[in-house]
Design an enzyme around this catalytic site. Structure first.
Site, PDB file in Angstrom:
ATOM      1  N   HIS A 217       0.834  -1.192   0.000  1.00 46.05           N
ATOM      2  CA  HIS A 217       0.000   0.000   0.000  1.00 46.05           C
ATOM      3  C   HIS A 217       0.868   1.241   0.000  1.00 46.05           C
ATOM      4  O   HIS A 217       0.400   2.343   0.253  1.00 46.05           O
ATOM      5  CB  HIS A 217      -0.891   0.078   1.235  1.00 46.05           C
ATOM      6  CG  HIS A 217      -1.624  -1.180   1.516  1.00 46.05           C
ATOM      7  ND1 HIS A 217      -1.118  -2.150   2.334  1.00 46.05           N
ATOM      8  CD2 HIS A 217      -2.821  -1.610   1.087  1.00 46.05           C
ATOM      9  CE1 HIS A 217      -1.998  -3.142   2.404  1.00 46.05           C
ATOM     10  NE2 HIS A 217      -3.025  -2.845   1.659  1.00 46.05           N
ATOM     11  N   GLY A 398      -7.526   9.988   5.082  1.00 43.68           N
ATOM     12  CA  GLY A 398      -8.462  11.052   4.706  1.00 43.68           C
ATOM     13  C   GLY A 398      -9.676  10.514   3.989  1.00 43.68           C
ATOM     14  O   GLY A 398     -10.817  10.790   4.357  1.00 43.68           O
ATOM     15  N   ILE A 399      -9.404   9.707   2.966  1.00 43.60           N
ATOM     16  CA  ILE A 399     -10.520   9.209   2.171  1.00 43.60           C
ATOM     17  C   ILE A 399     -11.351   8.221   2.985  1.00 43.60           C
ATOM     18  O   ILE A 399     -12.586   8.175   2.872  1.00 43.60           O
ATOM     19  CB  ILE A 399      -9.999   8.622   0.834  1.00 43.60           C
ATOM     20  CG1 ILE A 399     -11.122   8.517  -0.187  1.00 43.60           C
ATOM     21  CG2 ILE A 399      -9.310   7.284   1.021  1.00 43.60           C
ATOM     22  CD1 ILE A 399     -10.629   8.481  -1.611  1.00 43.60           C
ATOM     23  N   GLY A 400     -10.694   7.462   3.868  1.00 41.33           N
ATOM     24  CA  GLY A 400     -11.419   6.517   4.718  1.00 41.33           C
ATOM     25  C   GLY A 400     -12.348   7.236   5.682  1.00 41.33           C
ATOM     26  O   GLY A 400     -13.507   6.844   5.861  1.00 41.33           O
ATOM     27  N   THR A 440      -8.314   0.690   9.651  1.00 40.96           N
ATOM     28  CA  THR A 440      -8.271   0.750  11.105  1.00 40.96           C
ATOM     29  C   THR A 440      -9.191   1.837  11.634  1.00 40.96           C
ATOM     30  O   THR A 440      -9.936   1.643  12.599  1.00 40.96           O
ATOM     31  CB  THR A 440      -6.838   1.072  11.568  1.00 40.96           C
ATOM     32  OG1 THR A 440      -5.948   0.231  10.851  1.00 40.96           O
ATOM     33  CG2 THR A 440      -6.684   0.838  13.049  1.00 40.96           C
ATOM     34  N   GLY A 482      -8.462  -1.476  20.236  1.00 35.61           N
ATOM     35  CA  GLY A 482      -7.233  -1.139  19.510  1.00 35.61           C
ATOM     36  C   GLY A 482      -5.980  -1.636  20.213  1.00 35.61           C
ATOM     37  O   GLY A 482      -4.924  -1.715  19.631  1.00 35.61           O
ATOM     38  N   ASP A 552      -0.062  11.930  14.722  1.00 39.80           N
ATOM     39  CA  ASP A 552      -0.858  10.800  14.253  1.00 39.80           C
ATOM     40  C   ASP A 552      -2.137  11.287  13.571  1.00 39.80           C
ATOM     41  O   ASP A 552      -2.917  12.038  14.167  1.00 39.80           O
ATOM     42  CB  ASP A 552      -1.223   9.910  15.451  1.00 39.80           C
ATOM     43  CG  ASP A 552      -2.084   8.742  15.021  1.00 39.80           C
ATOM     44  OD1 ASP A 552      -1.548   7.868  14.321  1.00 39.80           O
ATOM     45  OD2 ASP A 552      -3.275   8.732  15.357  1.00 39.80           O
ATOM     46  N   GLY A 554      -4.928   9.857  12.935  1.00 42.02           N
ATOM     47  CA  GLY A 554      -6.161   9.447  13.619  1.00 42.02           C
ATOM     48  C   GLY A 554      -6.454  10.326  14.820  1.00 42.02           C
ATOM     49  O   GLY A 554      -7.614  10.650  15.101  1.00 42.02           O
TER      50      GLY A 554
END
Lengths: 573, 573
Positions: A217, A398-400, A440, A482, A552, A554
């Site tokens: 990826h 971003g897209i997720g 994730t 997590g 990070d 997230g």
């Protein structure tokens, strides 16, 4: 770059539609992906594979007699959700248990892990074998941390051939584990690939250079060198892979299956020139190459790159490797025709919403407003979050987040319009976020909304105490799901101070809005504290100084969502 | 671009080495390419395919039980030589005749045509079916001028399945012809590919644009449009292909095999998104899609492009299409295992040279000098000739001339060193040029040297009269071989005035060198007169004004060679 698409948001669904339309001899569409269109004369253990899309033939192209029973097909480069895995596993299950096997990525581990729990709760015996073939992704003493790349196919094939022979789940699992232990891969790339609708590649490699040890990826490689000759690359591949011989094996006289994999735009002719040298080098080392495979087995759209995988055989693995199989993209030997599956199961989605109090329905409207605002903010910030994620990860954050939040907002709206309370609305939104967002972050956001929904329920109004209890539930769910701890430089470092501050302020009887603003400040500070993570982990060597000081993604997006929905938080005093 | 190679000159040989090493279950190496490694229980008609390399799986990847018996594998994008085709056909022949089938390109037609003559002279019944599926390359009324693209696979498969059933050569030929008549393709590209060792792509397409009707070697398209959506491309493909229904068929209720082919870096996911629309559009037209094929069947290295092929079925073609086959790159159904071929034939090359007079041996030295000078000049000019060829052709003229002349000079040196006369030296040089250079120009230069050698022989000295007679033989051979006439704007327009001037001057008793210089002037003038060809033929629409005033590269290189060897022509008066 990817050139042919319609609306980029629809890419994965349309791809699966086209794949199923072209491949109906082998696969049928089921909730979450595809399952075999045919059934053998005797039931067998079901081998369920899967992962993000964009790696064709991995994963849907490997479903059919003699190979996988089903594949959960996630969004582009994003794990399928637990629900998707469960959907595929149910469709594939033949009454003898399910083996989940997939490449070792954090998102996949979260979603497939959750799916395993759900399948076990439903009474299905379910096991997991992670594929960890990429020698560059962690040192030999931490082999369980390694990523799965083209070795996927090898492990899937061995497990499925054992299932096909009628072996029980214990045996299928043990053989898959042995295949993984005897499989090693090494990959390189000359450039990145560009996702549908995006202008920028996920990462760059300077012209004339080659990233060594790069993930499929675009996860950072560990080194960058000049593009070698074909002979030079073969030497690099073979030398590295011969550094680690599976336990109990001798190099001289060993039998291996070499699998030379093109990642997309390194083409067959080049691969054969490289294979010519690999064949010679293996021969010089006294190794017998058995059934060599040269082609595209695990791609990354049109990424220019290649990997070499070696499966070290013993008699049993060799017999299983040679067993016939017949799938859309991988076929060998003579596989006799089989009967089609008559698809009589009802795949309709549960459509009723439970009863709810009027107060909870009003709260559901507030939930919908907050999700709409969050989705708008995340759409706006998608490119920025993607860039941030590209420093240390695969650039899909971003897209997720954009996809997940949009899906969640739509599902919430749908539930609310059918009279759902806040709890059900949040549960539905959570399912949709993890389904639509994948990866994730999709998994974690799904868990957060579901935990909050379960805590709030469909009766009580969403006042201060409910908010406080809900946030504690969210915090605990994320930490248990997590497995990260505060200080690990993950989104936990934003969520925990946010939840703790909010709860403490509400219990001090601060008005909701005041408490919320304080919690947002705490989340911001927490997110900022995650900077330097990638430098500390030493994972971004090829990316230069961009990695230093990068927080990070997230954690940043959590703080961003929290701040954006402030206006929807009611003042109550 | 192509990144992995060693010495670019060795690319094709090394690629074939690697391919054979990886694919020994299916193929064995034979002079000129590969043949099946296994034999069926009964002899069958041999289906021999081939063409330039760079299109994998075409052509070697399609050899195996149920598909081709052998593939002649030429250099990159260059036809195999007649000798290569003959070598493969001999190895593949099982005593029931040979069907040669290949895509319709000038170079292939010359070499395979010559091979057919040679095979017939050797007593082998040999037929030819050209594949002409590309609808954009000529209008329906000139269907025999169309190029062959991904429809190759379809025609090969039908012919080979018929051979597998034990049909005789007449029937196999007739079925291949019917398959070709019922097959249509349409291709597009978003950019070019770059050959190993080259810095520039063979052609460019501006960013965001798409060349329509472009050939698989970068032959100019007929139009250029904006890159459409996946749906838009599917509509374009289907609408164009439904304009031309094979005679006697109805669209409504028709059964077709759709084959959606990626040319290299348009990847599987994109192809499936496009196929989704194709499936719908065919359905809307009342067409039943049978056994759809989505993948890479005829590539052009990593060219970003795609094509759609439709094979319109009748009952017999449908049965043959579904027949099992097992090759390195295309497998379907259950093909039972077969016995391996024991390769006991002696493939050693004839190594003796015939006796020669001392005068002819001296002449052989002069021939060697001339060929060395020519090869040096062509190496120097290779890029320039390539650029010239890119205007109207596939850009391989420079590299083909370079390779051919080098091979010819080396073969001549080898023959001379073993005592060959001028005739044998020229014959060997001719074989080497057509083998090493490939393509149309390789074929013609091979013929020229061979015609000159046969005329000169190994006894007489190479004086004025021998030169004059030899040049007449060269001129006649080229005109009969290439079938072009003076004024067609081909290299004939340089060769004919050169030969006529040289012969006339020598017969007027001009000294050799004076006569030669006059002939060189005539060749130059003739080459200049070939300008405007591409504009006249209207083949270079997408290339703008570059096509205007561009002379034929073959004519230019002929005049260049003639001028370069002037210093080696002795004065005799």
């Amino acid at each position: 770059m990817t050139r042919l698409y319609n609306n980029p948001d629809d890419f994965t669904h349309e791809m699966i539609d086209g794949f199923v339309a072209a491949s109906s001899r082998w696969v049928r569409r089921v909730p979450g992906g595809v399952a075999r269109a045919t059934r053998g004369s005797e039931p067998s253990v079901a081998v369920v594979i899967g992962g993000g899309s964009g790696h064709y033939p991995a994963f849907g192209g490997l479903v059919g007699p003699g190979l996988a029973h089903g594949a959960a097909m996630g969004n582009l480069f994003a794990s399928p959700s637990a629900q998707q895995v469960v959907g595929v596993a149910h469709a594939a299950h033949e009454g003898r248990g399910v083996l989940l096997t997939y490449g070792n990525y954090a998102g996949d581990v979260l979603h497939f892990g959750r799916a395993q729990e759900l399948l076990r709760e439903a009474g299905i015996d379910c096991r997991t074998v992670l594929v960890t073939d990429d020698v560059w992704s962690a040192p030999p003493e931490r082999v369980e941390e390694r990523r799965g790349i083209a070795g996927d196919l090898v492990v899937f094939k061995i497990a499925a051939a054992a299932a096909e022979e009628g072996r029980d789940l214990d045996t299928v699992e043990a053989l898959a584990r042995r295949a993984n232990a005897q499989t090693r891969s090494f990959g390189v790339a000359f450039g990145g690939c560009t996702m549908p609708g995006s202008d920028e590649p996920l990462f760059d490699v300077p012209a004339g250079r080659m990233a060594v040890g790069l993930g499929i990826h675009g996860e950072p490689g560990i080194d960058e060198v000049e593009v070698p000759t074909a002979e030079g690359l073969a030497q690099m591949f073979v030398a590295k892979l011969l550094e680690e011989i599976p336990e109990g094996l001798q190099v001289d006289g060993a039998r291996v299956v070499p699998l030379l994999n093109g990642l997309g735009s390194v083409k067959y002719e080049e691969l054969y020139v490289v294979y010519r040298s690999i064949a010679r080098l293996l021969g010089e080392a006294g190794i017998v190459a058995v059934s060599p495979q040269v082609g595209e087995f695990c791609t990354s759209f049109d990424m220019p790159g290649a990997s070499l995988t070696l499966l070290w055989l013993d008699d049993e693995l060799e017999r299983l490797w040679h067993a016939p199989c017949d799938t859309p993209a991988f076929r060998q030997g003579a596989m006799p025709p089989r009967a089609s599956v008559v698809d009589d199961e009802d795949h309709a989605v549960e459509d009723d919403v439970p009863d709810a109090s009027d107060a909870s329905r009003r709260a559901a409207s507030a939930v919908c407003r907050a999700l709409e605002v969050a989705a708008a903010r995340l759409s706006e910030a998608a490119d920025e979050l993607g860039r941030l994620d590209r420093v240390a990860g695969d650039g899909d954050h971003g897209i997720g987040m954009q996809r997940g939040s949009r899906a969640a907002a739509a599902a919430a709206q749908d539930a609310r319009s059918r009279g759902a309370g806040a709890g059900t609305t949040l549960l539905r939104a959570g399912d949709a976020w993890s389904d639509g967002g994948g990866g994730t972050s999709g998994a974690i956001w799904g868990e957060m909304l579901r935990a909050f929904g379960a805590s709030v329920g469909d009766e009580r109004p969403l006042e201060a105490e409910a908010l406080a209890v809900g946030m504690i539930a969210v915090r605990d769910a994320v930490m248990s799901f997590g497995k990260a701890r505060p200080g690990d430089k993950t989104m936990i470092d934003a969520i925990v101070p946010f939840a703790d501050t909010l709860t403490a302020r509400l219990r001090d009887a601060d008005p909701c809005r005041t408490a919320w603003l304080a919690a947002v400040d705490a989340a911001d500070a927490g997110a900022a504290s995650t900077a330097h993570m990638t430098a500390r982990l030493g994972r971004a060597k090829t990316h230069g100084d961009k990695s230093l000081g990068t927080p990070d993604p997230g954690a940043i997006s959590f703080a961003m969502v929290a701040a954006s929905i402030t206006p929807t938080i009611e003042e109550n005093d």
